[in-house]
Design a protein around this motif. Structure first.
Motif, mmCIF file in Angstrom:
data_model
loop_
_atom_site.group_PDB
_atom_site.id
_atom_site.type_symbol
_atom_site.label_atom_id
_atom_site.label_comp_id
_atom_site.label_asym_id
_atom_site.label_seq_id
_atom_site.Cartn_x
_atom_site.Cartn_y
_atom_site.Cartn_z
ATOM 1 N N LEU A 72 0.847 -1.195 0.000
ATOM 2 C CA LEU A 72 0.000 0.000 0.000
ATOM 3 C C LEU A 72 0.882 1.246 0.000
ATOM 4 N N ASP A 73 1.894 1.255 0.853
ATOM 5 C CA ASP A 73 2.854 2.367 0.875
ATOM 6 C C ASP A 73 3.639 2.431 -0.433
ATOM 7 N N PHE A 74 3.990 1.267 -0.978
ATOM 8 C CA PHE A 74 4.715 1.189 -2.244
ATOM 9 C C PHE A 74 3.918 1.855 -3.363
ATOM 10 N N THR A 75 2.606 1.622 -3.390
ATOM 11 C CA THR A 75 1.748 2.191 -4.426
ATOM 12 C C THR A 75 1.786 3.714 -4.393
ATOM 13 N N VAL A 106 2.343 11.148 1.110
ATOM 14 C CA VAL A 106 3.648 10.579 0.765
ATOM 15 C C VAL A 106 4.578 10.433 1.973
ATOM 16 N N PRO A 107 4.638 11.414 2.924
ATOM 17 C CA PRO A 107 5.539 11.226 4.077
ATOM 18 C C PRO A 107 5.271 9.937 4.856
ATOM 19 N N ASN A 108 3.993 9.648 5.152
ATOM 20 C CA ASN A 108 3.667 8.409 5.870
ATOM 21 C C ASN A 108 3.989 7.177 5.032
ATOM 22 N N ALA A 109 3.692 7.257 3.725
ATOM 23 C CA ALA A 109 3.994 6.137 2.831
ATOM 24 C C ALA A 109 5.500 5.915 2.741
ATOM 25 N N SER A 110 6.261 6.998 2.673
ATOM 26 C CA SER A 110 7.724 6.893 2.608
ATOM 27 C C SER A 110 8.278 6.252 3.870
ATOM 28 N N GLY A 126 6.733 4.099 5.911
ATOM 29 C CA GLY A 126 6.432 2.673 5.887
ATOM 30 C C GLY A 126 7.253 1.929 4.851
ATOM 31 N N PHE A 127 7.395 2.535 3.664
ATOM 32 C CA PHE A 127 8.150 1.921 2.572
ATOM 33 C C PHE A 127 9.622 1.733 2.954
ATOM 34 N N LYS A 128 10.245 2.807 3.469
ATOM 35 C CA LYS A 128 11.664 2.753 3.819
ATOM 36 C C LYS A 128 11.906 1.830 5.015
ATOM 37 N N ASP A 129 11.019 1.916 6.016
ATOM 38 C CA ASP A 129 11.183 1.100 7.216
ATOM 39 C C ASP A 129 11.134 -0.390 6.870
ATOM 40 N N PHE A 130 10.203 -0.779 6.010
ATOM 41 C CA PHE A 130 10.083 -2.188 5.610
ATOM 42 C C PHE A 130 11.340 -2.650 4.878
ATOM 43 N N ARG A 131 11.815 -1.826 3.958
ATOM 44 C CA ARG A 131 12.998 -2.208 3.168
ATOM 45 C C ARG A 131 14.224 -2.374 4.060
ATOM 46 N N TYR A 132 14.426 -1.421 4.977
ATOM 47 C CA TYR A 132 15.596 -1.519 5.846
ATOM 48 C C TYR A 132 15.451 -2.650 6.867
ATOM 49 N N VAL A 183 17.819 8.901 11.691
ATOM 50 C CA VAL A 183 17.435 8.016 10.595
ATOM 51 C C VAL A 183 17.843 8.679 9.278
ATOM 52 N N VAL A 184 18.456 7.936 8.377
ATOM 53 C CA VAL A 184 19.035 8.521 7.168
ATOM 54 C C VAL A 184 17.983 9.120 6.233
ATOM 55 N N TYR A 185 16.737 8.630 6.311
ATOM 56 C CA TYR A 185 15.697 9.130 5.419
ATOM 57 C C TYR A 185 14.643 9.935 6.172
#
Length: 361
Positions: A55-58, A123-127, A129-135, A242-244
């Motif tokens: 969902l965040d990725f979308t 986008v901030p909330n999606a970013s 979630g997206f970044k947290d999952f990847r890391y 956090v880097v992002y």
């Protein structure tokens, strides 16, 4: 008649753009799943976390590539109008090219406002979630790479500075800690410790093998020991940000964060400014890319839609390339971030004016 034409073009503009998004986002998700499924299985990622990630990725993916989707959608349906000689019929009826362009500008305004609202609120909330999952699940050392945790130097107030050589996010432990306080450019005291541990239960710190030297007029006062619990006016993010972090903040919080980092003399300030300026530059690009797309595709070519799409793809990816290159230059060089972020819009804005003049002829 004009209102009918305006509604017709505006409807095609918006519908084609939405269809383009709905068509390419699932493709992006499928490709991402195929690349990451083994890693997800290996790390036993919960299904709920995967569902939230996509969902965040979308949202993240749509915001990142919306200029390309918009450009290609305008190229697509305008080329169809040209191939069906609809544009020739419209212009032959006495409507000027500038007037023909009006529904496109209205469509670009709607898309720009939507993109701006997304970048500020969604986008901030999606970013995050997206970044947290990847890391957390997909990148090499995981959580340990989420923070800028080596050789951290921070100005935490007008006259106080801290330094740590490294930070372990799992144990909440920093090493080779030092803190200095100045007054009128003169050192007041210096505190050093081999280790400093953050205690989240009561928001305190524990110093190990510490040494504190307070500078006095007639002599220094020295305090040392193996262990000491104390309180400081900085938090975990000051030790290892956090880097992002900038990508996860809404506009109001981002402005406050940047002011705070400027006062601290942060070395990453250009990175944060690039994120801020792009919130405004990306929506503006919708107008520029729309004008270029109309100017390129409104003429009936021998190669038909294929030729227009080929030109459109080259221009769209050139824009993204410029945007990425100057974004990196702003972060890594002395180029002012506001100039670097707006250069792609300026360059392609000049190109849009040139192509529009030729199209009118």
């Amino acid at each position: 008649m004009l209102k009918i034409i305006d509604k017709y073009i505006l409807k095609r503009y918006l519908v084609t753009f939405i269809v383009m998004l709905l068509m390419f986002i699932p493709i992006g998700i499928v490709i991402d799943v195929s690349e990451k499924v083994n890693k997800m299985i290996e790390n036993k990622v919960p299904f709920s976390a995967i569902a939230k990630y996509y969902l965040d990725f979308t949202i993240y993916f749509a915001n990142l590539l919306f200029p390309i989707f918009l450009f290609l959608s305008v190229i697509w349906f305008t080329s169809k109008l040209a191939n069906n000689t609809e544009i020739i019929a419209i212009l032959s009826s006495g409507i000027s090219f500038s007037r023909f362009l009006r529904p496109y500008i209205i469509g670009a305004t709607i898309v720009s406002l939507f993109a701006l609202i997304m970048s500020v609120f969604l986008v901030p909330n999606a970013s995050a979630g997206f970044k947290d999952f990847r890391y957390r699940y997909l990148i090499g050392n995981g959580i340990s790479e989420m923070r800028d945790d080596s050789d951290v130097f921070r100005q935490i107030s007008k006259d106080e500075y801290i330094f740590v050589s490294s930070f372990n996010d799992v144990s909440k432990m920093a090493f080779n800690f030092s803190m200095e306080k100045f007054k009128d450019d003169k050192l007041q005291y210096k505190l050093t410790a081999g280790r400093i541990k953050w205690n989240p239960q009561d928001s305190t710190y524990t110093l190990y093998n510490y040494n504190k030297r307070k500078i006095g007029e007639f002599g220094d006062i020295i305090e040392s020991g193996e262990k000491k619990d104390t309180v400081f006016n900085f938090d975990l993010e000051d030790l290892a940000p956090v880097v992002y972090i900038a990508e996860t903040l809404n506009l109001r919080d981002l402005n406050k964060f940047i002011e705070k980092e400027k006062a601290r003399g942060s070395s990453n300030i250009n990175v944060y400014l690039v994120v801020l300026y792009k919130k405004y530059s990306i929506p503006v690009s919708a107008f520029i890319l729309t004008i270029i797309a109309v100017a390129v595709s409104s003429m009936k070519r021998r190669g038909g839609m294929g030729a227009n799409l080929a030109i459109g793809i080259i221009l769209a990816f050139s824009f993204v390339f410029f945007d990425k290159i100057f974004g990196v230059l702003a972060e890594k060089s002395t180029m002012p971030p506001i100039i670097a972020v707006w250069i792609p819009n300026i360059v392609f804005g000049i190109l849009a004016i040139y192509l529009l003049r030729n199209a009118k002829r």
